[in-house]
Design a protein around this motif. Structure first.
Motif, PDB file in Angstrom:
ATOM      1  N   GLY A  24       3.632  58.755  42.576  1.00 21.29           N
ATOM      2  CA  GLY A  24       2.529  59.275  41.735  1.00 21.29           C
ATOM      3  C   GLY A  24       2.791  58.856  40.153  1.00 21.29           C
ATOM      4  N   ASP A  25       2.285  59.259  39.315  1.00 21.52           N
ATOM      5  CA  ASP A  25       2.501  59.205  37.839  1.00 21.52           C
ATOM      6  C   ASP A  25       3.829  59.748  37.538  1.00 21.52           C
ATOM      7  OD1 ASP A  25       0.290  57.588  37.597  1.00 21.52           O
ATOM      8  OD2 ASP A  25      -0.825  59.285  36.935  1.00 21.52           O
ATOM      9  N   VAL A  26       4.759  59.309  36.823  1.00 24.38           N
ATOM     10  CA  VAL A  26       5.762  59.995  36.668  1.00 24.38           C
ATOM     11  C   VAL A  26       5.851  60.606  35.152  1.00 24.38           C
ATOM     12  CG1 VAL A  26       8.496  59.507  35.434  1.00 24.38           C
ATOM     13  CG2 VAL A  26       7.561  58.085  37.106  1.00 24.38           C
ATOM     14  N   MET A  27       5.985  62.014  35.333  1.00 23.54           N
ATOM     15  CA  MET A  27       5.441  62.895  34.355  1.00 23.54           C
ATOM     16  C   MET A  27       6.464  62.782  33.074  1.00 23.54           C
ATOM     17  SD  MET A  27       5.299  66.490  36.725  1.00 23.54           S
ATOM     18  CE  MET A  27       4.673  67.359  35.318  1.00 23.54           C
ATOM     19  N   PRO A  28       5.871  62.989  31.838  1.00 28.49           N
ATOM     20  CA  PRO A  28       6.690  62.975  30.693  1.00 28.49           C
ATOM     21  C   PRO A  28       7.952  63.731  30.802  1.00 28.49           C
ATOM     22  CG  PRO A  28       4.079  63.400  29.933  1.00 28.49           C
ATOM     23  CD  PRO A  28       4.343  63.370  31.801  1.00 28.49           C
ATOM     24  N   GLY A  29       8.931  63.151  30.336  1.00 31.74           N
ATOM     25  CA  GLY A  29      10.170  63.644  30.277  1.00 31.74           C
ATOM     26  C   GLY A  29      10.999  63.782  31.667  1.00 31.74           C
ATOM     27  N   ARG A  30      10.417  62.884  32.280  1.00 31.77           N
ATOM     28  CA  ARG A  30      11.113  62.816  33.887  1.00 31.77           C
ATOM     29  C   ARG A  30      11.468  61.078  33.674  1.00 31.77           C
ATOM     30  NH1 ARG A  30       8.194  65.289  39.009  1.00 31.77           N
ATOM     31  NH2 ARG A  30      10.578  64.736  39.740  1.00 31.77           N
ATOM     32  N   GLY A  31      12.728  61.200  34.295  1.00 32.34           N
ATOM     33  CA  GLY A  31      13.316  59.905  34.072  1.00 32.34           C
ATOM     34  C   GLY A  31      12.949  59.176  35.591  1.00 32.34           C
ATOM     35  N   VAL A  32      12.964  57.918  35.471  1.00 35.08           N
ATOM     36  CA  VAL A  32      12.890  56.893  36.699  1.00 35.08           C
ATOM     37  C   VAL A  32      13.913  57.512  37.889  1.00 35.08           C
ATOM     38  CG1 VAL A  32      11.529  55.033  35.565  1.00 35.08           C
ATOM     39  CG2 VAL A  32      14.323  55.119  35.954  1.00 35.08           C
ATOM     40  N   ASP A  33      15.134  58.036  37.579  1.00 35.67           N
ATOM     41  CA  ASP A  33      16.032  58.498  38.301  1.00 35.67           C
ATOM     42  C   ASP A  33      15.577  59.215  39.538  1.00 35.67           C
ATOM     43  OD1 ASP A  33      17.957  57.057  36.795  1.00 35.67           O
ATOM     44  OD2 ASP A  33      18.799  58.576  35.766  1.00 35.67           O
ATOM     45  N   ASP A  71      13.979  50.950  31.953  1.00 30.18           N
ATOM     46  CA  ASP A  71      13.500  51.493  32.922  1.00 30.18           C
ATOM     47  C   ASP A  71      13.527  50.548  34.014  1.00 30.18           C
ATOM     48  OD1 ASP A  71      14.202  54.071  32.184  1.00 30.18           O
ATOM     49  OD2 ASP A  71      11.982  54.536  31.792  1.00 30.18           O
ATOM     50  N   GLN A  72      12.774  49.436  33.763  1.00 31.64           N
ATOM     51  CA  GLN A  72      12.677  48.462  34.874  1.00 31.64           C
ATOM     52  C   GLN A  72      13.811  48.094  35.499  1.00 31.64           C
ATOM     53  OE1 GLN A  72       9.222  46.275  32.699  1.00 31.64           O
ATOM     54  NE2 GLN A  72       9.220  45.478  34.901  1.00 31.64           N
ATOM     55  N   VAL A  73      14.763  47.470  34.496  1.00 30.79           N
ATOM     56  CA  VAL A  73      15.927  47.004  34.757  1.00 30.79           C
ATOM     57  C   VAL A  73      16.888  47.973  35.567  1.00 30.79           C
ATOM     58  CG1 VAL A  73      18.145  46.231  33.902  1.00 30.79           C
ATOM     59  CG2 VAL A  73      16.041  45.463  32.813  1.00 30.79           C
TER      60      VAL A  73
END
Length: 228
Positions: A24-33, A71-73
């Motif tokens: 789902g959408d990554v919530m603001p403040g949450r990293g891709v980790d 973040d893509q990298v």
């Protein structure tokens, strides 16, 4: 699916397994980790069988532009660490940078192949009419990159034609420049094909790498001729 939630699903397709990942959408403040697979991810490994090549195909990034978001990298490299052998990125309407990470190929954006986007205005600098056909050879067993050759093409009336010499050189110059920050260089061969110049030591015997390279040349040359 809840924001930030992630899920894997696998399906048998012919002789291989297609594994689908959705989030789902990554919530603001949450990293891709928090949605990335981790090294040796059990779900990713469970879908893999002996001798398989694990290719992750992912739709991401902007439609136009050469910059790759940090973040893509991180995402792409985490996929490699998680067990992927090749990351196939798509969304951009033109080729984007190429990276070899831990010996594995990351294509941040392959551009279009055949579509109905011809004539779109406002992005002429990116030469969206120029396309690349990618031919990657991977080592059996390890999935490490042995060679990457690319056939420059030009789209016209929803057909692909071999790109003229000036356009082949333009593609080489741009791809070499934008990939340099990732340690990758691109050369133009006398036969008109682009090749990725290896900047990391591969661990396959020289004779085996040559055989893979020759096989890729045969396939790519045949396909390029058929598109003429």
């Amino acid at each position: 699916m809840a924001a930030g939630a992630a899920a894997w699903d696998s399906e048998e397709v012919g002789d291989g397994v297609v594994t689908l990942f959705a989030c789902g959408d990554v919530m603001p403040g949450r990293g891709v980790d928090q949605i990335l697979p981790h090294p040796g991810d059990p779900e990713l490994q469970a879908a893999r069988r002996p001798g398989d090549v694990a290719v992750v195909s992912i739709h991401w990034g902007s439609n136009w532009g050469y910059d790759v978001d940090a973040d893509q990298v991180r995402f792409a490299r985490a996929l490699i660490d998680g067990g992927a052998d090749l990351v196939h990125g798509h969304s951009s309407h033109h080729p984007r940078p190429i990276e070899v990470f831990r010996g594995k190929l990351i294509l941040y954006g392959c551009g279009d192949c055949i579509d109905d986007y011809e004539g779109i205005t406002g992005h002429r600098a990116y030469r969206g009419d120029l396309r690349l056909l990618y031919f990657a050879s991977l080592e059996a067993g390890s999935g490490q990159l042995a060679a990457l050759r690319m056939a420059p093409m030009r789209a016209r009336k929803m057909r692909l034609h071999p790109a003229p010499a000036a356009d082949r050189q333009w593609l080489r110059t741009v791809l070499d420049r934008i990939s340099r920050r990732f340690g990758s260089r691109v050369d133009l061969q006398p036969d008109g094909m682009l090749i990725l110049r290896m900047t990391r030591q591969l661990h396959a015997p020289r004779a085996k790498r040559r055989a893979w390279h020759d096989q890729t040349e045969e396939h790519s040359d045949a396909l390029a001729r058929s598109a003429a």
